[in-house]
Design a protein around this motif. Structure first.
Motif, short mmCIF file in Angstrom:
data_model
loop_
_atom_site.label_atom_id
_atom_site.label_comp_id
_atom_site.label_asym_id
_atom_site.label_seq_id
_atom_site.Cartn_x
_atom_site.Cartn_y
_atom_site.Cartn_z
N PHE A 88 60.38 11.73 117.83
CA PHE A 88 58.93 11.92 117.81
C PHE A 88 58.42 11.45 116.45
CE2 PHE A 88 60.88 15.88 116.40
CZ PHE A 88 60.20 16.18 115.24
N LEU A 89 57.11 11.28 116.33
CA LEU A 89 56.49 10.83 115.09
C LEU A 89 55.53 11.90 114.57
CD1 LEU A 89 55.70 7.11 116.01
CD2 LEU A 89 57.53 7.95 114.52
N LYS A 90 55.47 12.01 113.25
CA LYS A 90 54.52 12.89 112.58
C LYS A 90 53.61 12.02 111.71
CE LYS A 90 55.69 17.00 111.33
NZ LYS A 90 56.26 18.25 110.74
N PRO A 91 52.32 12.29 111.67
CA PRO A 91 51.45 11.52 110.77
C PRO A 91 51.88 11.71 109.31
CG PRO A 91 50.15 12.78 112.35
CD PRO A 91 51.56 13.27 112.47
N SER A 92 51.74 10.65 108.52
CA SER A 92 52.13 10.74 107.12
C SER A 92 51.25 11.70 106.34
CB SER A 92 52.11 9.35 106.47
OG SER A 92 50.82 8.78 106.56
N ASN A 93 50.04 11.98 106.83
CA ASN A 93 49.17 12.90 106.09
C ASN A 93 49.51 14.36 106.33
OD1 ASN A 93 48.10 13.31 108.65
ND2 ASN A 93 46.05 12.55 108.17
N THR A 94 50.62 14.63 107.07
CA THR A 94 51.13 16.00 107.17
C THR A 94 51.99 16.36 105.97
OG1 THR A 94 53.12 15.32 108.40
CG2 THR A 94 51.18 15.89 109.70
N VAL A 95 52.39 15.37 105.18
CA VAL A 95 53.30 15.60 104.06
C VAL A 95 52.57 16.23 102.88
CG1 VAL A 95 54.85 14.50 102.40
CG2 VAL A 95 54.79 13.70 104.78
N VAL A 96 53.10 17.38 102.42
CA VAL A 96 52.53 18.08 101.27
C VAL A 96 53.67 18.48 100.35
CG1 VAL A 96 50.47 18.90 102.47
CG2 VAL A 96 52.57 20.28 102.53
N GLY A 97 53.33 19.13 99.26
CA GLY A 97 54.33 19.57 98.31
C GLY A 97 55.13 20.75 98.84
N PRO A 98 56.28 21.03 98.22
CA PRO A 98 57.18 22.06 98.73
C PRO A 98 56.65 23.48 98.64
CG PRO A 98 57.91 21.30 96.57
CD PRO A 98 56.80 20.38 97.00
N ASN A 99 55.67 23.70 97.77
CA ASN A 99 55.13 25.05 97.58
C ASN A 99 53.65 25.13 97.94
OD1 ASN A 99 57.69 25.89 96.49
ND2 ASN A 99 57.11 24.86 94.60
N ASP A 100 53.13 24.09 98.58
CA ASP A 100 51.73 24.09 98.97
C ASP A 100 51.50 25.03 100.16
OD1 ASP A 100 51.17 22.26 97.01
OD2 ASP A 100 51.07 20.53 98.34
N GLU A 101 50.26 25.46 100.31
CA GLU A 101 49.89 26.31 101.45
C GLU A 101 50.07 25.56 102.76
OE1 GLU A 101 46.13 29.24 102.47
OE2 GLU A 101 45.68 27.19 101.86
N VAL A 102 50.61 26.25 103.75
CA VAL A 102 50.73 25.71 105.11
C VAL A 102 49.65 26.35 105.96
CG1 VAL A 102 52.15 25.68 107.20
CG2 VAL A 102 53.17 25.11 104.99
N LEU A 103 48.87 25.53 106.65
CA LEU A 103 47.72 26.02 107.40
C LEU A 103 48.03 26.10 108.89
CD1 LEU A 103 44.92 23.90 105.67
CD2 LEU A 103 45.56 26.29 105.18
#
Length: 283
Positions: free
Chosen positions: A100-115
């Motif tokens: 499957f594919l995930k959009p590249s704009n899903t990538v965040v830092g390791p400690n960033d908030e997950v929404l």
């Protein structure tokens, strides 16, 4: 070598960690850790530059750590790639990798908030090993060729909204594509330092409770086979990220366990690749 990016979102600076944990500024060599940098990367030469004192020391204490690769061209996912996870999902062992594919704009830092996305009801976690591509790959014939195109590895949380994945038309991408759904890092560890990628432990906790405790040794399709296989369906380019599947212990496989909710804390680690911590929020 351990490569990382530090600073506010959208203004991260590239750095490399020395053997003692000292950070060295890479901005004199590259504006960012991207495909162009990875395609030209020589870990031995970079290590020599660090040892020779050719890179300025940078204080990263207290700074935000971003994803170790700037926005990748694509994020490719492999599903049901651990035998125990396939069993807990009630799925047959796949004959070929599930892609499957995930959009590249899903990538965040390791400690960033997950929404948790709007309308989301079953947001789940998945600790995984991420592969970062360092050379263009197409129609690879062997595992040796596959190993040669890998720049390194990182820890990743392949966050998934199960209601979107299974209850909204049966398309996995719907459950994988929300903003913040690919926390990556803290580091990109070069392949030479990782060694055998099939000997790495993976662990994940929710609110301090250990939920996942597995090993990449249990992959159905190992790392080099995943890269070789994908190269026959798409061109892999420097900076691309492949998330390789998760071991057992996801909420989906734990009847009676509530899915993630705002203010939950997810922590995860992969041997040698560092640790993440995310607090859940709401989009």
């Amino acid at each position: 070598m351990k490569l990382l990016r530090v600073g506010p979102q959208g203004a991260e600076r590239p750095a490399v960690l020395g053997q003692d944990g000292t950070a060295f500024d890479l901005s004199g060599r590259t504006p960012d850790i991207d495909g162009a940098f990875l395609a030209a990367l020589d870990p031995a030469e970079l290590a020599r530059a660090v040892e020779a004192g050719e890179l300025p020391v940078v204080d990263i204490a207290g700074q935000r750590v971003g994803a170790p690769v700037t926005r990748p061209g694509k994020v490719v996912g492999i599903g049901l790639n651990y035998r125990d996870h396939a069993a807990e999902a009630g799925a047959a062992i796949p004959a070929e990798p599930v892609v499957f594919l995930k959009p590249s704009n899903t990538v965040v830092g390791p400690n960033d908030e997950v929404l948790i996305p709007r309308g989301g009801e079953k947001t789940d976690y998945e600790v995984e090993l991420a592969i970062v591509i360092g050379r263009t790959a197409r129609y690879l014939d062997s595992h040796q060729e596959a190993a040669a195109v890998i720049a390194g590895y990182a820890a990743v949380n392949d966050v998934t909204e199960r209601a979107f994945q299974f209850e909204r038309g049966g398309q996995w991408d719907k459950g994988k594509s929300a903003e913040t759904f690919t926390p990556l890092g803290p580091w990109l560890v070069t392949a030479d330092e990782v060694g055998d990628p099939q000997r790495l432990g993976l662990r994940l906790w929710v609110n301090g409770e250990l939920r996942q405790d597995g090993s990449t040794a249990e992959m159905i399709f190992p790392v080099h086979e995943v890269v070789r296989y994908l190269s026959h369906f798409m061109v892999l380019e420097p900076g691309d990220v492949i998330v390789t599947g998760t071991p057992a212990g996801v909420t989906l496989g734990r009847p009676g366990t509530p899915f993630l909710k705002p203010n939950d804390v997810v922590e995860l680690e992969v041997d040698g690749l560092g640790r993440q911590r995310q607090v859940l929020g709401k989009a």
